[in-house]
Scaffold this active site. Structure first.
Site, PDB file in Angstrom:
ATOM      1  CD  GLU A 130      -3.067  -0.190   0.043  1.00  0.00           C
ATOM      2  OE1 GLU A 130      -2.539  -0.712  -0.654  1.00  0.00           O
ATOM      3  OE2 GLU A 130      -4.503  -0.620   0.118  1.00  0.00           O
ATOM      4  CB  THR A 183      -5.554   6.422  -2.247  1.00  0.00           C
ATOM      5  OG1 THR A 183      -6.575   5.119  -2.820  1.00  0.00           O
ATOM      6  CG2 THR A 183      -5.165   6.538  -0.891  1.00  0.00           C
TER       7      THR A 183
HETATM    8  N1  HSE Z   1      -7.268   5.157   4.756  1.00  0.00           N
HETATM    9  C1  HSE Z   1      -7.650   5.506   3.840  1.00  0.00           C
HETATM   10  C2  HSE Z   1      -7.502   6.955   2.810  1.00  0.00           C
HETATM   11  C3  HSE Z   1      -7.836   4.631   2.887  1.00  0.00           C
HETATM   12  O1  HSE Z   1      -8.850   7.402   3.260  1.00  0.00           O
HETATM   13  O2  HSE Z   1      -6.423   7.265   2.382  1.00  0.00           O
HETATM   14  C4  HSE Z   1      -7.634   4.396   1.465  1.00  0.00           C
HETATM   15  O3  HSE Z   1      -8.570   3.121   0.636  1.00  0.00           O
END
Ligand code: HSE
Length: 312
Positions: A130, A183
């Site tokens: 990630e 993201t």
């Molecule tokens: N917690 C992360 C965000 C999840 O909100 O950026 C991304 O899927």
């Protein structure tokens, strides 16, 4: 030739108030990865399907490659491995696409090697993937993708991941507008500081949501689905978000939020019937706006990732 295929499900990260610390898995949707040994003494991503040619095959950029390489290094395995990725999840959708690929690859590889690691021990490698995929090693997609159910990441250093209760009857609707939000971009719009007032509101809602999951108290879950930290900055990127939020409450849903970094909207309902009804309501909202969507209705997945096929 020995081959293992594993599946990992789509996930909803944040669950409104739990930015980077709460997530759950959904049924039906997900990615599959097949791994097999090769005689080249290197890890390769040899095949990718369902990504419209958008994902890198380079081992240091592909989430499967990053996760598996890190795992093999720790295990001291120097042999070669081929990885084939079959995407069931759309990229940049907020449904945990990169997480599902990495987790499926790890589960398949672990089995291929004779399960040297416990399931939960695979998490750090998925988090590393990630970090490479979106610049932040968040665990709120990979944890539920691996373990299933609702999961709390109480702490990152050291990692402390807590599986939570899944209330009976709880259903999820996922509304995926055809937009791509990556993201890293969606994280860059977030404010860097939180006021004491907002921290207090957010903490109350996180605690309320966790208590509501354990007490199977749908009213408490509903009141706690409130995000004052990420949603105000991110919802601006999702046309129709405010309209959906208002309309689904009237139909008896518990509430909604942005799934991960969006643009998918998740809606929680106390029963399946309402989950289907709000899927239709959402469809009407987006028809008016003129934006195509996909809608999925699903129970909460409590199984997480698993091996679906093994050839000896
Ligand atoms: N917690 C992360 C965000 C999840 O909100 O950026 C991304 O899927």
């Amino acid at each position: 030739m020995k081959k293992v295929t594993a599946f990992a499900p789509a996930t909803v990260a944040n669950v409104s108030c739990g930015f980077d610390i709460l997530g759950f898995a959904v049924d039906g949707l997900g990615d599959k990865v097949t791994v097999s040994f090769n005689d080249k003494e290197e890890v390769r991503v040899t095949h990718i399907e369902g990504d419209q040619g958008k994902l890198p095959k380079a081992i240091e950029k592909n989430t499967c490659g990053v996760a598996v390489t890190a795992m093999l290094k720790d295990l001291g395995f120097n042999g070669g491995l081929d990885i084939a990725l079959y995407k069931g999840l759309p990229l940049g959708s907020g449904m945990g696409s990169s997480a599902a690929s990495a987790v499926a690859a790890l589960v398949a590889t672990n089995r291929l090697l004779g399960n040297p690691l416990e399931k939960a021990a695979l998490l750090p490698y998925a988090i590393e993937a990630e970090r490479v995929a979106c610049g932040a090693g968040h665990a709120d997609n990979v944890s539920p993708a691996l373990l299933g159910g609702f999961v709390l990441i109480r702490e990152y250093h050291p990692l402390d991941v807590i599986p939570l209760n899944v209330p009976r009857g709880l259903y999820c609707t996922l509304v995926h507008p055809h937009l791509v939000i990556n993201t890293a971009d969606s994280r860059s719009v977030l404010r860097k500081n939180v006021t004491l007032k907002d921290a207090t509101i957010q903490s109350g809602n996180i605690a309320g949501l966790v208590a509501g999951l354990y007490q199977e108290d749908m009213g408490l879950i509903s009141r706690s689905l409130n995000d004052v930290i990420a949603e105000p900055s991110r919802s601006i990127l999702i046309p129709g978000y405010d309209e959906v939020k208002e309309a689904i409450k009237k139909a008896g849903a518990l509430g909604c939020g942005i799934s991960g970094s969006g643009p998918t909207i998740f809606i929680l309902s106390p029963k399946e019937e309402i989950a289907w009804e709000v899927s239709q309501i959402s469809q009407k909202v987006f028809e008016k706006i003129g934006l195509d969507i996909d809608v999925y209705v699903s129970a909460i997945n409590t199984r997480g990732a698993y091996v679906i096929e093994e050839k000896k």
